[in-house]
Design a protein around this motif. Structure first.
Motif, mmCIF file in Angstrom:
data_model
loop_
_atom_site.group_PDB
_atom_site.id
_atom_site.type_symbol
_atom_site.label_atom_id
_atom_site.label_comp_id
_atom_site.label_asym_id
_atom_site.label_seq_id
_atom_site.Cartn_x
_atom_site.Cartn_y
_atom_site.Cartn_z
ATOM 1 N N THR A 253 -18.014 -35.112 98.303
ATOM 2 C CA THR A 253 -17.063 -34.819 97.231
ATOM 3 C C THR A 253 -16.122 -33.712 97.690
ATOM 4 O O THR A 253 -16.498 -32.843 98.488
ATOM 5 C CB THR A 253 -17.782 -34.372 95.954
ATOM 6 O OG1 THR A 253 -18.461 -33.133 96.193
ATOM 7 C CG2 THR A 253 -18.785 -35.413 95.502
ATOM 8 N N LYS A 254 -14.902 -33.731 97.179
ATOM 9 C CA LYS A 254 -13.944 -32.678 97.504
ATOM 10 C C LYS A 254 -14.460 -31.321 97.025
ATOM 11 O O LYS A 254 -14.248 -30.297 97.678
ATOM 12 C CB LYS A 254 -12.593 -32.985 96.875
ATOM 13 C CG LYS A 254 -11.885 -34.189 97.463
ATOM 14 C CD LYS A 254 -10.525 -34.410 96.816
ATOM 15 C CE LYS A 254 -9.811 -35.600 97.431
ATOM 16 N NZ LYS A 254 -8.493 -35.850 96.809
ATOM 17 N N ASP A 404 -9.446 -39.963 101.443
ATOM 18 C CA ASP A 404 -9.908 -40.476 100.154
ATOM 19 C C ASP A 404 -9.476 -41.923 99.956
ATOM 20 O O ASP A 404 -9.666 -42.496 98.882
ATOM 21 C CB ASP A 404 -9.400 -39.609 99.002
ATOM 22 C CG ASP A 404 -7.873 -39.513 98.966
ATOM 23 O OD1 ASP A 404 -7.213 -40.251 99.722
ATOM 24 O OD2 ASP A 404 -7.357 -38.675 98.211
ATOM 25 N N ASN A 413 -12.552 -38.283 93.251
ATOM 26 C CA ASN A 413 -12.498 -37.002 93.980
ATOM 27 C C ASN A 413 -13.522 -36.964 95.113
ATOM 28 O O ASN A 413 -14.201 -35.963 95.333
ATOM 29 C CB ASN A 413 -12.718 -35.821 93.035
ATOM 30 C CG ASN A 413 -11.439 -35.359 92.384
ATOM 31 O OD1 ASN A 413 -10.346 -35.645 92.876
ATOM 32 N ND2 ASN A 413 -11.557 -34.672 91.279
ATOM 33 N N VAL A 415 -14.329 -38.090 99.366
ATOM 34 C CA VAL A 415 -13.704 -38.347 100.658
ATOM 35 C C VAL A 415 -14.729 -38.988 101.579
ATOM 36 O O VAL A 415 -15.940 -38.782 101.440
ATOM 37 C CB VAL A 415 -13.158 -37.057 101.309
ATOM 38 C CG1 VAL A 415 -12.007 -36.492 100.520
ATOM 39 C CG2 VAL A 415 -14.266 -36.023 101.476
#
Length: 440
Positions: A253-254, A404, A413, A415
């Motif tokens: 996750t970002k 992404d 959200n 990647v």
């Protein structure tokens, strides 16, 4: 502020006021009668004043404690449960048990008692101008009372920053082979397929006569005294190695990448290590099917040595094959750790370690050939070779990219972290390699 705390403060205030009034009444009585206080009155006056001062000190301590608890309660409410409950529980503990004053902690400490021991113990006076020094006196914090767990929500775990990974096997094969660069997707090289050596001693020519035609169809007949030189023959073929891609990706996750500063570095390092492990496995054991490399052990034309008597005899016979048939000098014998252990623990008839024992130092060799351990090598098998005759061409060294643009990662959200390398591999002289059976 809790009801118990309010009641306690009110009681202390009332008792302090009562003590002050009693002392004032005694003083006003003597003053109204225009006389000095009697000894009995003075004693009662001093007692009421002392009690008033003690109650006033207790009142100030209770109010201060209540203020601190109120601040702690506000902080705990911001934190949420169970912190708020911990603070409420602290408020029900008597002040003396919850927050000992600095002086009380000092006089009750063992270090203070030991300090006074030479002077008769607590309650005895230390002579003036005496130089003294105690051992360090531990002072508990505000919310440390009679139990080790009384700190409640205010005990915070220490974050060490250590991330302990599972560990990896050592990679040794890439350092043995030839590694080169390429700017193409296909690599060509020329390999010699046969060689006939006809070199011989030749007498000087005694005749200049040209060859004559044969009596019937066939090659020209050379003059026996013509001094003709023998003709050798070589054969070559062009071979190719195709660049393949070794890749792996993981999701993240970002937010995780932003919140954990070291996470991106850990992911990058682990992905690169995974690529390197896959590369070593392909170099040794790739089966050549689809986009797999044709690894050393599956390359057509490498020699084979069957098990003979023991590991040492078998390896020595493999060395002979590499030198006599493969026309190469082996640069390393690669074995599985199980066979390396067997070699290390072999003893002679006198019980001495054949290989030198645990005190042996320096590079490990067998019959003068360096011994290299690799967990990638299948147990019971070894590979003896001039490893420079295996070549890895790097088209693109390992790179790590993030995007992404994978499925619905953009709206989640998330990647994808991708690592990949592009390279080609070939055994350029198969006969320089000997697959050795090391298991009886």
């Amino acid at each position: 502020m809790s009801t118990t705390t309010i009641s306690k403060i009110a009681d202390l205030r009332a008792r302090a006021a009562a003590a002050a009034k009693s002392a004032r009444d005694i003083a006003e009585k003597a003053d109204g009668e225009d006389r000095s206080m009697t000894d009995a009155e003075k004693t009662d006056f001093d007692a009421h004043m002392k009690q008033g001062r003690e109650l006033l000190d207790a009142l100030m301590a209770a109010k201060s404690d209540a203020d601190i608890l109120a601040q702690a309660r506000k902080l705990a409410e911001d934190i949420g449960e169970p912190a708020a409950g911990d603070v409420d529980a602290q408020g029900q503990v008597p002040i003396r048990e919850r927050v000992k004053s600095l002086g009380l902690q000092v006089v009750e400490s063992q270090a203070y008692k030991d300090l006074l021991e030479p002077f008769g113990g607590p309650g005895h006076r230390i002579p003036d101008k005496t130089r003294i020094q105690s051992q360090p006196i531990p002072i508990k914090g505000l919310f440390v009372g009679g139990t080790d767990t009384s700190a409640g929500a205010f005990v915070v775990n220490e974050q060490t920053g250590i991330v302990e990974m599972l560990g990896r096997k050592p990679l040794t094969i890439r350092s043995l082979i030839s590694v080169r660069r390429t700017a193409s997707d296909t690599v060509e090289y020329v390999a010699q397929t046969s060689h006939t050596n006809s070199a011989a001693v030749v007498p000087e020519a005694t005749s200049s006569a040209a060859p004559t035609a044969p009596g019937s169809a066939g090659p020209l007949v050379r003059n026996p005294g013509g001094g003709y030189k023998p003709e050798g023959s070589w054969a070559f073929e062009r071979r190719t190695a195709v660049v393949k891609t070794i890749a792996e990706w993981v999701p993240s996750t970002k937010r995780a990448l932003a919140d954990v500063g070291q996470l991106e570095g850990l992911i990058n390092d682990e992905l690169r290590a995974d690529i390197s492990e896959a590369e070593e496995n392909q170099i040794l054991a790739g089966n050549g099917v689809g986009d797999n490399f044709t690894g050393v052990l599956n390359t057509s034309g490498i020699q084979a040595q069957a098990f003979d008597t023991d590991i040492f005899t078998t390896v020595r016979r493999a060395i002979t094959k590499a030198r006599v048939v493969g026309r190469s000098n082996p640069t390393a014998l690669v074995v599985n750790p199980a066979q390396a252990e067997e070699i290390d623990l072999t003893r002679d008839e006198q019980g001495r370690f054949f290989y030198g024992g645990p005190q042996a130092v320096g590079p490990r060799t067998l019959w003068g050939v360096p011994l290299v351990e690799s967990e990638t090598m299948p147990a019971g098998t070894g590979a003896l070779a001039d490893w420079s005759k295996a070549v890895l061409w790097d088209r693109e060294e390992t790179t790590v990219t993030m995007s992404d643009s994978h499925e619905d990662f953009f709206v989640r959200n998330m990647v994808a972290v991708l690592a990949e390398e592009r390279c080609a591999f070939a055994v350029t002289r198969p006969s320089a390699f000997v697959s050795v059976d090391l298991a009886a």
